[in-house]
Design an enzyme around this catalytic site. Structure first.
Site, short mmCIF file in Angstrom:
data_model
loop_
_atom_site.label_atom_id
_atom_site.label_comp_id
_atom_site.label_asym_id
_atom_site.label_seq_id
_atom_site.Cartn_x
_atom_site.Cartn_y
_atom_site.Cartn_z
N GLY A 78 0.87 -1.25 0.02
CA GLY A 78 -0.15 -0.08 0.12
C GLY A 78 0.89 1.38 0.05
N THR A 79 1.89 1.09 0.52
CA THR A 79 2.59 2.46 0.71
C THR A 79 3.16 2.80 -0.48
OG1 THR A 79 3.31 2.12 3.04
CG2 THR A 79 4.85 3.72 1.77
N GLN A 182 -7.33 -0.60 3.69
CA GLN A 182 -8.19 -1.14 4.96
C GLN A 182 -9.63 -1.67 4.29
OE1 GLN A 182 -7.33 -1.98 7.51
NE2 GLN A 182 -5.40 -0.94 8.04
N SER A 202 -3.00 -3.63 -0.37
CA SER A 202 -1.81 -4.38 0.33
C SER A 202 -2.26 -5.81 0.74
CB SER A 202 -1.29 -3.68 1.56
OG SER A 202 -0.13 -4.22 1.82
N HIS A 204 -1.05 -8.04 3.03
CA HIS A 204 -1.08 -8.29 4.48
C HIS A 204 -2.19 -8.11 5.40
CE1 HIS A 204 0.48 -4.98 6.95
NE2 HIS A 204 0.74 -4.55 5.71
N CYS A 333 1.87 2.03 11.93
CA CYS A 333 2.81 2.60 11.49
C CYS A 333 3.30 3.88 12.33
CB CYS A 333 2.29 3.20 10.25
SG CYS A 333 1.90 2.17 8.96
#
Length: 397
Positions: A78-79, A182, A202, A204, A333
């Site tokens: 995602g980042t 999310q 993402s 995970h 984070c």
């Protein structure tokens, strides 16, 4: 010193930080670590076996997004997806609209771009955590190039009106990016209905592997690659593809699609509501009927963020952990950060309330027995804190 936690009784309620691999995901990945380990860019048989796994994964992600296979780009998570949307589209003189409740992958990228001449408007949420689309519309300027709004907030679970924002972007000629990290696996996905040009997920967060993710990039969107050095992913993301990870992501996404259709997510919402109602009804917690942060806005099925009035959230977090309950004070984070949640502060909470709030985020595999265990442990931890802190005891009684 005893922690009061018997082996095997831990209950993990921090799914918004990360999720464990499902057994089916491990089974799907295993061949690509050992037997079919080739480089998907190689033209010999070993490479083509890996390419087949990659192509099948792309088909699954295209079904998940409801897009063409050519519009799926695999990356590290995602980042990277969020950074690609901003750094890949914005140039000096451009204007970005985002919100003050975004993930740091967006907020820090925006701050960095400001040093290069990109102006940013940060739209504040309503007290419920919802972004008002009319506030997005009001912020648009002639030089506005990109709007970036998350689908589901990682701290409160609040679902944003992305389809309405997508229509605004279309009407005004702006590009639209959605951080859907999310929201993936918790709501039905359809990038055409969302009206976005870019969308990030993402692995995970959906019971897939860490270090792998995917983006939807609508055809014709002139996003520049952050990583160069090869023709991988149709020259949109250089680097040898992580085939085992990508295959695992695809399997996790496939299972996520089924969970929306088979009632798993509805069941999850019911267990979240039971947990929420049980905590709010506990005597002596100091909640006094206060609604969770983000309610009554629509929320992701697995998330509740609860204010424990006149208790220090960090102390309660530690107390619960010692008793075998894993929760969170906010975004993973920002673990170790002393500042209160920027999301809760943006919603208008004062520092004391923001610091006294904890997030419970449930795995899809959560059981009712685990919910009951949490509802047994929370009052114990609260009572211990009251005993240790005469000041808190006085304000809570």
């Amino acid at each position: 010193m005893s922690t009061g936690n018997a082996p095997g009784t831990r209950v993990y309620m921090d799914a918004n930080a990360t999720t464990p691999l499902l057994p089916e995901v491990v089974d799907a990945m295993r061949p690509y670590w050992i037997e079919q380990f080739g480089n998907a860019s190689s033209i010999h048989l070993d490479g083509q076996q890996a390419r087949t796994g990659l192509d099948r994964a792309r088909e699954t992600l295209a079904e998940f997004f409801n897009c063409h296979e050519a519009e799926v780009v695999f990356n590290s998570g995602g980042t990277e997806g969020d950074n690609t949307a901003l750094f890949g589209l914005l140039h000096p003189g451009d204007h970005l609209i985002t919100t003050s409740i975004e993930h740091s992958a967006i907020l820090q990228a925006a701050k960095k771009l400001e040093h290069f001449g990109v102006q940013t408007t940060y739209v504040a949420p309503q007290p419920s955590g919802l972004i008002d689309p009319t506030d997005i519309l009001r912020a648009i300027r002639p030089e506005t190039r990109l709007i970036s709004v998350m689908l589901a907030n990682n701290e409160t679970g609040v679902l944003q009106p992305v389809s309405e924002i997508g229509k605004i972007a279309a009407d005004t000629g702006c590009f639209f990016h959605i951080d859907a990290v999310q929201g993936a696996g918790k709501v039905k996905f359809d990038v055409r209905q969302f009206g976005c040009h870019l969308l990030s997920i993402s692995g995970h967060k959906v019971h897939g592997p860490k270090g792998v993710g995917a983006m939807f990039v609508r055809r014709g969107t002139p996003v520049e690659s952050l990583i160069v050095g090869g023709s991988h992913e149709r020259r949109r993301r250089a680097g040898t593809e992580n085939v085992p990870g990508i295959v695992g992501l695809a399997k996790a996404v496939e299972l996520a699609m089924h969970s929306i259709e088979d009632g798993t997510i509805a069941r999850l919402a019911g267990l979240r509501d039971k947990l929420e109602a049980g905590i709010l009804a506990l005597p002596g917690t100091g909640l006094n009927g206060v609604m969770p942060n983000g309610k009554p806005a629509p929320r992701a099925a697995n998330t509740t963020n609860i204010w424990f009035d006149n208790l220090e959230g960090e102390a309660l977090f530690i107390g619960l952990d010692l008793k075998g309950i894993a929760v969170s004070g906010g975004s993973a984070c920002h673990s170790g950060a002393t500042e209160p949640s920027h999301v809760l502060m943006a919603m208008g909470l004062d520092k004391a309330r923001a610091r006294a709030s904890l997030r419970f985020s449930l795995l899809k595999t959560v059981t009712e027995a685990q919910i009951d265990r949490v509802l047994q442990v929370v009052p114990e931890a609260v009572q211990q804190l009251r005993t240790l802190s005469p000041v808190a005891a006085g304000t809570l009684s």
